[in-house]
Write a protein that holds these residues in place. Structure first.
Motif, PDB file in Angstrom:
ATOM      1  N   GLN A 144       0.873  -1.172   0.000  1.00  0.00           N
ATOM      2  CA  GLN A 144       0.000   0.000   0.000  1.00  0.00           C
ATOM      3  C   GLN A 144       0.912   1.224   0.000  1.00  0.00           C
ATOM      4  OE1 GLN A 144      -3.536   0.633  -0.002  1.00  0.00           O
ATOM      5  NE2 GLN A 144      -2.658   2.629  -0.378  1.00  0.00           N
ATOM      6  N   VAL A 150       2.145   4.790   0.766  1.00  0.00           N
ATOM      7  CA  VAL A 150       1.909   5.805   1.792  1.00  0.00           C
ATOM      8  C   VAL A 150       2.921   6.921   1.556  1.00  0.00           C
ATOM      9  CG1 VAL A 150       1.917   6.337   4.266  1.00  0.00           C
ATOM     10  CG2 VAL A 150       1.048   4.133   3.472  1.00  0.00           C
ATOM     11  N   MET A 199       2.782  11.969   7.356  1.00  0.00           N
ATOM     12  CA  MET A 199       2.351  10.940   6.401  1.00  0.00           C
ATOM     13  C   MET A 199       0.981  11.248   5.830  1.00  0.00           C
ATOM     14  SD  MET A 199       3.371   7.381   8.232  1.00  0.00           S
ATOM     15  CE  MET A 199       4.986   7.169   8.967  1.00  0.00           C
ATOM     16  N   ILE A 221      -1.733   8.965   5.043  1.00  0.00           N
ATOM     17  CA  ILE A 221      -2.294   7.616   5.125  1.00  0.00           C
ATOM     18  C   ILE A 221      -3.586   7.593   4.311  1.00  0.00           C
ATOM     19  CG2 ILE A 221      -3.272   5.900   6.705  1.00  0.00           C
ATOM     20  CD1 ILE A 221      -1.231   6.926   8.784  1.00  0.00           C
ATOM     21  N   ALA A 254      -6.285   9.056   8.811  1.00  0.00           N
ATOM     22  CA  ALA A 254      -5.986   9.371   7.420  1.00  0.00           C
ATOM     23  C   ALA A 254      -5.988  10.873   7.141  1.00  0.00           C
ATOM     24  CB  ALA A 254      -6.977   8.667   6.496  1.00  0.00           C
ATOM     25  N   ILE A 264       0.083  -0.193   9.288  1.00  0.00           N
ATOM     26  CA  ILE A 264      -0.950   0.458   8.478  1.00  0.00           C
ATOM     27  C   ILE A 264      -2.022  -0.594   8.225  1.00  0.00           C
ATOM     28  CG2 ILE A 264      -1.485   1.645   6.311  1.00  0.00           C
ATOM     29  CD1 ILE A 264       0.540   3.201   7.939  1.00  0.00           C
TER      30      ILE A 264
END
Length: 147
Positions: A3, A5, A53, A55, A86, A117
């Motif tokens: 995934q 990120v 980040m 997310i 997120a 995550i």
């Protein structure tokens, strides 16, 4: 499964999270601090990572203790599990708590926690007068009641 990120370095000395092995669930987070942090017994100190980040929606970053740091130094996240939502774009920080009986030091570049995550569900809570019966019912609050 990978995934993507997106990560932004807020400090040029920040280190991108890394996985310790091919099948590790948690990516190690590193301290990004100007000077050694001393954490006294029973004290909690916010340790910066120097990272922000992005997310993905439907996922969260769950920050857990590193087993080595917890067992060797008695240091673990104060809130047991941190949650990075997120929509959060601020610096990822870890509130490390010293559960031990002696002061512990954290150095720049030291692995301070691990982040997993993971997807999550958003619940729609619906008030009702009745709940479906189960074999367990109301028994065993605090345990399953088995011996």
């Amino acid at each position: 499964m990978l995934q993507e990120v997106r990560i932004k370095k807020l400090n040029e000395k920040a280190m991108i999270p890394t996985y310790g092995s091919e099948f590790a669930a948690g990516a190690d987070l590193y301290a990004c601090i100007e000077k050694t942090a001393v954490i006294q017994p029973g004290e909690t100190v916010l340790i910066q990572t120097g990272l922000a980040m992005e997310i993905p929606v439907g996922y969260a970053g769950f920050i857990y203790a590193r087993s080595g740091l917890a067992s060797k130094k008695g240091l673990a996240p104060a809130n047991k599990v941190g949650v990075v939502d997120a929509d959060y774009r601020g610096e990822i920080m870890v509130a490390l708590h010293n559960h031990g009986i002696s002061a512990q030091e954290v150095e720049h570049g030291e692995r301070i926690a691990q982040m997993v995550i993971a997807p999550f569900l958003t619940a729609q809570f619906i008030e009702t007068e009745e709940l479906q019966d189960t074999v367990r019912g109301e028994g065993g609050f605090g345990s399953t009641g088995t011996k």
